[in-house]
Design a protein around this motif. Structure first.
Motif, PDB file in Angstrom:
ATOM      1  N   ARG A   1       0.836  -1.207   0.000  1.00  0.00           N
ATOM      2  CA  ARG A   1       0.000   0.000   0.000  1.00  0.00           C
ATOM      3  C   ARG A   1       0.869   1.256   0.000  1.00  0.00           C
ATOM      4  O   ARG A   1       0.599   2.216  -0.736  1.00  0.00           O
ATOM      5  CB  ARG A   1      -0.930  -0.025   1.211  1.00  0.00           C
ATOM      6  CG  ARG A   1      -1.886   1.164   1.278  1.00  0.00           C
ATOM      7  CD  ARG A   1      -3.041   0.886   2.222  1.00  0.00           C
ATOM      8  NE  ARG A   1      -2.578   0.388   3.505  1.00  0.00           N
ATOM      9  CZ  ARG A   1      -3.156  -0.638   4.158  1.00  0.00           C
ATOM     10  NH1 ARG A   1      -4.204  -1.258   3.634  1.00  0.00           N
ATOM     11  NH2 ARG A   1      -2.688  -1.019   5.326  1.00  0.00           N
ATOM     12  N   THR A   2       1.928   1.274   0.809  1.00  0.00           N
ATOM     13  CA  THR A   2       2.817   2.440   0.841  1.00  0.00           C
ATOM     14  C   THR A   2       3.493   2.645  -0.506  1.00  0.00           C
ATOM     15  O   THR A   2       3.633   3.782  -0.980  1.00  0.00           O
ATOM     16  CB  THR A   2       3.866   2.273   1.950  1.00  0.00           C
ATOM     17  OG1 THR A   2       3.200   2.085   3.202  1.00  0.00           O
ATOM     18  CG2 THR A   2       4.762   3.489   2.036  1.00  0.00           C
TER      19      THR A   2
ATOM     20  N   ASP B   1     -11.242 -14.835   2.777  1.00  0.00           N
ATOM     21  CA  ASP B   1     -11.735 -13.470   2.977  1.00  0.00           C
ATOM     22  C   ASP B   1     -11.628 -13.034   4.430  1.00  0.00           C
ATOM     23  O   ASP B   1     -11.241 -11.890   4.719  1.00  0.00           O
ATOM     24  CB  ASP B   1     -13.197 -13.365   2.521  1.00  0.00           C
ATOM     25  CG  ASP B   1     -13.346 -13.427   1.014  1.00  0.00           C
ATOM     26  OD1 ASP B   1     -12.333 -13.293   0.308  1.00  0.00           O
ATOM     27  OD2 ASP B   1     -14.486 -13.613   0.543  1.00  0.00           O
ATOM     28  N   ASP B   2     -11.976 -13.924   5.359  1.00  0.00           N
ATOM     29  CA  ASP B   2     -11.996 -13.511   6.761  1.00  0.00           C
ATOM     30  C   ASP B   2     -10.603 -13.179   7.281  1.00  0.00           C
ATOM     31  O   ASP B   2     -10.447 -12.358   8.187  1.00  0.00           O
ATOM     32  CB  ASP B   2     -12.661 -14.579   7.630  1.00  0.00           C
ATOM     33  CG  ASP B   2     -11.985 -15.947   7.535  1.00  0.00           C
ATOM     34  OD1 ASP B   2     -11.030 -16.097   6.743  1.00  0.00           O
ATOM     35  OD2 ASP B   2     -12.428 -16.871   8.248  1.00  0.00           O
ATOM     36  N   GLU B   3      -9.569 -13.771   6.701  1.00  0.00           N
ATOM     37  CA  GLU B   3      -8.209 -13.472   7.124  1.00  0.00           C
ATOM     38  C   GLU B   3      -7.790 -12.076   6.682  1.00  0.00           C
ATOM     39  O   GLU B   3      -6.917 -11.457   7.300  1.00  0.00           O
ATOM     40  CB  GLU B   3      -7.242 -14.522   6.568  1.00  0.00           C
ATOM     41  CG  GLU B   3      -5.845 -14.438   7.147  1.00  0.00           C
ATOM     42  CD  GLU B   3      -4.928 -15.554   6.682  1.00  0.00           C
ATOM     43  OE1 GLU B   3      -3.697 -15.418   6.851  1.00  0.00           O
ATOM     44  OE2 GLU B   3      -5.434 -16.560   6.141  1.00  0.00           O
ATOM     45  N   LEU B   4      -8.394 -11.570   5.629  1.00  0.00           N
ATOM     46  CA  LEU B   4      -8.050 -10.251   5.110  1.00  0.00           C
ATOM     47  C   LEU B   4      -8.862  -9.124   5.753  1.00  0.00           C
ATOM     48  O   LEU B   4      -8.503  -7.953   5.600  1.00  0.00           O
ATOM     49  CB  LEU B   4      -8.248 -10.211   3.590  1.00  0.00           C
ATOM     50  CG  LEU B   4      -7.338 -11.126   2.769  1.00  0.00           C
ATOM     51  CD1 LEU B   4      -7.734 -11.075   1.295  1.00  0.00           C
ATOM     52  CD2 LEU B   4      -5.869 -10.750   2.937  1.00  0.00           C
TER      53      LEU B   4
ATOM     54  N   PHE C   1      -7.180  -6.486   7.864  1.00  0.00           N
ATOM     55  CA  PHE C   1      -6.266  -5.607   7.132  1.00  0.00           C
ATOM     56  C   PHE C   1      -6.989  -4.684   6.158  1.00  0.00           C
ATOM     57  O   PHE C   1      -6.353  -4.065   5.307  1.00  0.00           O
ATOM     58  CB  PHE C   1      -5.227  -6.444   6.383  1.00  0.00           C
ATOM     59  CG  PHE C   1      -4.518  -7.441   7.250  1.00  0.00           C
ATOM     60  CD1 PHE C   1      -3.800  -7.031   8.364  1.00  0.00           C
ATOM     61  CD2 PHE C   1      -4.588  -8.794   6.961  1.00  0.00           C
ATOM     62  CE1 PHE C   1      -3.153  -7.952   9.180  1.00  0.00           C
ATOM     63  CE2 PHE C   1      -3.946  -9.724   7.762  1.00  0.00           C
ATOM     64  CZ  PHE C   1      -3.223  -9.306   8.879  1.00  0.00           C
ATOM     65  N   GLY C   2      -8.286  -4.586   6.277  1.00  0.00           N
ATOM     66  CA  GLY C   2      -9.060  -3.696   5.423  1.00  0.00           C
ATOM     67  C   GLY C   2     -10.007  -4.391   4.488  1.00  0.00           C
ATOM     68  O   GLY C   2     -10.835  -3.740   3.842  1.00  0.00           O
ATOM     69  N   GLY C   3      -9.872  -5.698   4.360  1.00  0.00           N
ATOM     70  CA  GLY C   3     -10.783  -6.458   3.512  1.00  0.00           C
ATOM     71  C   GLY C   3     -10.257  -6.646   2.097  1.00  0.00           C
ATOM     72  O   GLY C   3      -9.475  -5.839   1.590  1.00  0.00           O
ATOM     73  N   ARG C   4     -10.698  -7.725   1.472  1.00  0.00           N
ATOM     74  CA  ARG C   4     -10.205  -8.080   0.142  1.00  0.00           C
ATOM     75  C   ARG C   4     -10.446  -6.969  -0.873  1.00  0.00           C
ATOM     76  O   ARG C   4      -9.551  -6.628  -1.666  1.00  0.00           O
ATOM     77  CB  ARG C   4     -10.877  -9.376  -0.339  1.00  0.00           C
ATOM     78  CG  ARG C   4     -10.409  -9.809  -1.742  1.00  0.00           C
ATOM     79  CD  ARG C   4     -11.041 -11.108  -2.182  1.00  0.00           C
ATOM     80  NE  ARG C   4     -10.749 -12.181  -1.251  1.00  0.00           N
ATOM     81  CZ  ARG C   4      -9.599 -12.863  -1.208  1.00  0.00           C
ATOM     82  NH1 ARG C   4      -8.621 -12.551  -2.055  1.00  0.00           N
ATOM     83  NH2 ARG C   4      -9.425 -13.815  -0.330  1.00  0.00           N
TER      84      ARG C   4
ATOM     85  N   GLN D   1     -10.740  -3.714  -0.675  1.00  0.00           N
ATOM     86  CA  GLN D   1      -9.872  -2.547  -0.541  1.00  0.00           C
ATOM     87  C   GLN D   1      -8.436  -2.895  -0.953  1.00  0.00           C
ATOM     88  O   GLN D   1      -7.779  -2.124  -1.659  1.00  0.00           O
ATOM     89  CB  GLN D   1      -9.892  -2.055   0.900  1.00  0.00           C
ATOM     90  CG  GLN D   1      -8.996  -0.853   1.149  1.00  0.00           C
ATOM     91  CD  GLN D   1      -8.833  -0.569   2.633  1.00  0.00           C
ATOM     92  OE1 GLN D   1      -7.819  -0.907   3.233  1.00  0.00           O
ATOM     93  NE2 GLN D   1      -9.834   0.049   3.230  1.00  0.00           N
ATOM     94  N   ILE D   2      -7.950  -4.046  -0.520  1.00  0.00           N
ATOM     95  CA  ILE D   2      -6.568  -4.434  -0.818  1.00  0.00           C
ATOM     96  C   ILE D   2      -6.383  -4.677  -2.311  1.00  0.00           C
ATOM     97  O   ILE D   2      -5.429  -4.188  -2.929  1.00  0.00           O
ATOM     98  CB  ILE D   2      -6.184  -5.683  -0.007  1.00  0.00           C
ATOM     99  CG1 ILE D   2      -6.231  -5.378   1.493  1.00  0.00           C
ATOM    100  CG2 ILE D   2      -4.800  -6.182  -0.411  1.00  0.00           C
ATOM    101  CD1 ILE D   2      -6.193  -6.608   2.369  1.00  0.00           C
ATOM    102  N   GLU D   3      -7.284  -5.431  -2.898  1.00  0.00           N
ATOM    103  CA  GLU D   3      -7.174  -5.706  -4.327  1.00  0.00           C
ATOM    104  C   GLU D   3      -7.321  -4.438  -5.154  1.00  0.00           C
ATOM    105  O   GLU D   3      -6.691  -4.309  -6.210  1.00  0.00           O
ATOM    106  CB  GLU D   3      -8.220  -6.736  -4.743  1.00  0.00           C
ATOM    107  CG  GLU D   3      -7.947  -8.128  -4.206  1.00  0.00           C
ATOM    108  CD  GLU D   3      -8.939  -9.164  -4.698  1.00  0.00           C
ATOM    109  OE1 GLU D   3      -8.643 -10.363  -4.596  1.00  0.00           O
ATOM    110  OE2 GLU D   3     -10.024  -8.777  -5.188  1.00  0.00           O
ATOM    111  N   GLU D   4      -8.120  -3.499  -4.661  1.00  0.00           N
ATOM    112  CA  GLU D   4      -8.340  -2.261  -5.423  1.00  0.00           C
ATOM    113  C   GLU D   4      -7.048  -1.473  -5.584  1.00  0.00           C
ATOM    114  O   GLU D   4      -6.708  -1.035  -6.680  1.00  0.00           O
ATOM    115  CB  GLU D   4      -9.396  -1.404  -4.733  1.00  0.00           C
ATOM    116  CG  GLU D   4      -9.695  -0.108  -5.486  1.00  0.00           C
ATOM    117  CD  GLU D   4     -10.751   0.737  -4.810  1.00  0.00           C
ATOM    118  OE1 GLU D   4     -11.187   1.743  -5.413  1.00  0.00           O
ATOM    119  OE2 GLU D   4     -11.143   0.412  -3.669  1.00  0.00           O
TER     120      GLU D   4
END
Length: 466
Positions: free
Chosen positions: A207-208, A280-283, A286-289, A291-294
């Motif tokens: 993300r950074t 999905d529940d593990e992510l 960390f913001g959810g799948r 948001q991360i994939e986006e």
């Protein structure tokens, strides 16, 4: 701008891939004869011979990983023996190397590849050997994750060998070390026995990097063009705030070093494929799948689109999109790349890295039912098709390089300039040769309907005896 061949299929590349493996075998054996550990890890060729270049030890994994890829593609046992024996003899110092950001390059290309082959049933299953590879990968991922700087917004990044202020775009591809260690259910232990999630650090770093090293045309500065990539981002380590873009190997902080862009193009799609294996529940924590994939997809798409628009029609770029001599080449974006020009070198290694990234992005977009999936898949096939032809693929038995016309460090003048030429050309590098082999193996498997090639491979419980 790349002229994407929309009719190419993986099968269309098989003849070129077969010829590449034939040349590759000869070159791997030649390197084994001349590049012993006493002379240092081979980095690039000088007048056709591989030589070391002291800076950081980041290429030895590509050397032995290339032998493992050669076995993977051809079933020639001598290359498995080279890759396995040299990994066991020489790669241990890389596992615990605290001074580099390159663990995903060195250790996943060796220990990770051998583990994957065993889980795929390609080599004989040995429980103790598999456990040894797993332990190496656990330690490597944790050591990589320990190179940590925090940012003011609560995230952080794995800092480069330049120090805690430095975030390199290269490291996005080295996240595969954290991914595999997490996949093996490992974690980093900190002060007071704090358990630090490697998946958390992987996501934070990604993300950074997406915020700092990739541009989106949103007015960050007057050079903010969508898809441009900064090689390095510099942070104030006192407060964790981003200060400015920088570069070590590019022309300027405000242009795009094309190999840096290629690391972004390869790294994000690879992580999207890895995250598809995470529940999905593990992510969620960390913001959810979604948001991360986006943010990962946004970075990959922007960098890919810029690469397409700024590269010559064959997809093999010059070493930096702002290199000052490009204006002397005329309308270079609408011509084939010319490694023999007198003004600016091309970097075929950037193309080899990017080709795989395009293929992986296309594959991931296909799983998302995106109408754009084919565009990126075909771009990857187009780039690889041209790399498998002369003047890029080497068939000269006297030359130890496989992929010609690569560049290591243009600003420092490390690259060999042949007599009678004005700029570097005709040479190879260990990462370029490795990534050409890796992209070729990926397409070869696609063409033959074999298991899709990923760095993490199948899970242990999917294999007999594991």
């Amino acid at each position: 701008m790349i002229e994407i061949n929309n009719t190419l299929t993986p099968q269309d590349l098989l003849l070129g891939i077969q010829r590449m493996w034939q040349s590759s075998a000869e070159k791997i054996l030649s390197i084994e004869q001349t590049c012993g550990p006493e002379v240092g890890s081979p980095v690039f060729t000088v007048d056709g011979k591989y030589t070391a270049q002291g800076w950081t030890e980041w290429t030895q994994g590509f050397q032995f990983g290339s032998a493992i890829l050669q076995f993977d593609a051809t079933d020639d046992e001598q290359f498995l023996e080279i890759g396995r024996s040299k990994t066991q003899q020489l790669m241990a110092p890389h596992i615990s190397h605290i001074g580099v950001h390159d663990h995903g390059f060195n250790n996943v290309s060796t220990y990770g590849a051998l583990r994957r082959l065993m889980l795929e049933g390609r080599i004989a299953f040995q429980e103790s050997e598999l456990a040894g590879y797993g332990l190496a990968l656990k330690v490597s991922g944790a050591v990589q994750a320990a190179r940590w700087s925090e940012t003011f917004d609560g995230d952080g990044y794995i800092y480069s060998f330049n120090g805690p202020q430095s975030l390199f775009c290269d490291t996005i591809r080295s996240l595969r070390s954290l991914a595999l260690a997490h996949h093996l259910k490992h974690r980093l232990m900190g002060e007071n026995d704090e358990a630090i999630s490697l998946l958390d650090r992987l996501i934070q770093h990604a993300r950074t990097t997406s915020r700092s090293n990739v541009f989106y045309g949103e007015g960050r500065d007057i050079y903010d063009v969508r898809g441009r990539v900064a090689h390095e981002s510099l942070f104030n380590i006192n407060d964790g705030r981003l200060r400015c873009p920088s570069t070590q190997q590019g022309y300027s902080p405000f242009t795009t070093w094309t190999r840096g862009a290629a690391w972004i193009i390869a790294g994000y799609p690879e992580q999207l494929e890895f995250l598809a294996q995470i529940p999905d529940d593990e992510l969620e924590v960390f913001g959810g799948r979604e948001q991360i994939e986006e943010f990962m997809a946004q970075a990959a798409l922007a960098a890919c689109d810029y690469y397409i628009s700024e590269s010559p029609i064959d997809g093999i770029p010059y070493w930096d999109t702002g290199a000052p001599g490009l204006e002397k080449l005329g309308d270079y974006r609408n011509q084939k790349s010319d490694p023999f020009n007198d003004f600016e070198p091309v970097d075929s290694s950037a193309a080899a890295i990017a080709a795989q990234g395009f293929l992986r992005l296309g594959n991931w977009l296909k799983t998302q039912s995106s109408p754009d999936a084919d565009r990126y898949t075909q771009a990857g096939l187009t780039i690889l098709f041209h790399l498998l032809e002369e003047p890029y693929l080497s068939f000269d038995s006297a030359h130890q390089g496989l992929l010609l016309h690569s560049i290591y460090h243009r600003p420092r003048g490390w690259d060999y300039i042949p007599e009678g030429r004005l700029i570097p050309c005709g040479e190879s590098c260990m990462w370029g040769d490795y990534h050409l082999r890796e992209a070729a193996l990926m397409v070869q498997r696609m063409a033959h309907g074999q298991p899709y090639y990923t760095f993490f491979g199948p899970t242990e419980d999917a294999t007999s005896g594991a």
